[in-house]
Design an enzyme around this catalytic site. Structure first.
Site, PDB file in Angstrom:
ATOM      1  N   ASP A   7       5.154   7.713   1.215  1.00  0.00           N
ATOM      2  CA  ASP A   7       5.868   9.091   1.239  1.00  0.00           C
ATOM      3  C   ASP A   7       6.044   9.139  -0.146  1.00  0.00           C
ATOM      4  OD1 ASP A   7       5.568   8.895   3.901  1.00  0.00           O
ATOM      5  OD2 ASP A   7       7.778   9.402   4.428  1.00  0.00           O
ATOM      6  N   HIS A 151       7.040   3.846  -0.068  1.00  0.00           N
ATOM      7  CA  HIS A 151       7.249   5.079  -0.702  1.00  0.00           C
ATOM      8  C   HIS A 151       6.458   4.785  -2.164  1.00  0.00           C
ATOM      9  CE1 HIS A 151      10.516   5.681   2.069  1.00  0.00           C
ATOM     10  NE2 HIS A 151      10.365   6.678   1.986  1.00  0.00           N
TER      11      HIS A 151
END
Ligand code: ZN
Length: 188
Positions: A7, A151
């Site tokens: 993400d 991430h």
């Protein structure tokens, strides 16, 4: 198959390094991108597509859904998709900021033909944990069907300044998957 998902990218420094590492490992992944960041780095979106990774939607503005209403949700999602389309990305998957859902999130997903995707394993990489630590706390759950949250971008609230340990984690996870005869694949 294990699905690594990332993400908050793309990030001009860390995403290219991650893409190199995935290529070296013969792995594919799913990137839930922040649309304005994607607009700033169209080359990285193109690289992801060419390498066979899946590009999913994260958001336009990184905001918790329960703090906003459906009008905001519709407009944020449309704006994000409109930014991504010219880059050749037409996401079918959607991970909302922090994975938070409002009463309307599912409705907006249906309207935009998006499927909401959560995760089964959280690396907590945004906290700044070491690669080894993240691997130790997740290795028992790195199994077929796992969806792993990490991430490649530095998002709001992150307690780290880079994604070096995330890349270290990916190396360890790839080695473990290979030893277990599992593939690191992209969600579709
Ligand atoms: Zn995020």
């Amino acid at each position: 198959m294990i699905a690594l998902t990332f993400d908050d990218g793309p990030d001009p420094v860390w995403t290219p390094r991650l893409l190199d590492l995935l290529a070296d490992s013969g792995a594919h992944a799913t990137f839930f991108v922040i649309a304005p960041r994607a607009s700033r780095h169209p080359d990285l979106i193109e690289r992801m597509t060419e390498a066979g990774h899946t590009i999913g939607l994260h958001c336009d503005e990184h905001t918790r859904h329960p703090s906003r209403d459906i009008a905001w949700g519709r407009s944020d999602t449309s704006r994000a998709l409109a930014r991504l389309h010219p880059l050749g990305a037409t996401p079918g998957l959607w991970r909302t900021p922090w994975g938070d859902l409002a009463w309307w999130s599912g409705q907006v997903a249906r309207e935009q033909h998006l499927r909401l995707v959560h995760w089964t394993v959280d690396t907590h990489d945004w906290r700044g944990l070491s690669a080894r630590h993240m691997f130790e706390i997740t290795r028992d759950r790195l199994e077929s069907g796992s969806i792993v949250l990490a991430h490649d971008g530095i998002g709001p609230g992150a307690r780290r300044t880079n994604a070096a340990q995330t890349l270290g984690f990916v190396e360890l996870a790839a080695a473990q998957a290979s030893a277990d005869g599992l593939e690191l694949g992209a969600l579709t």
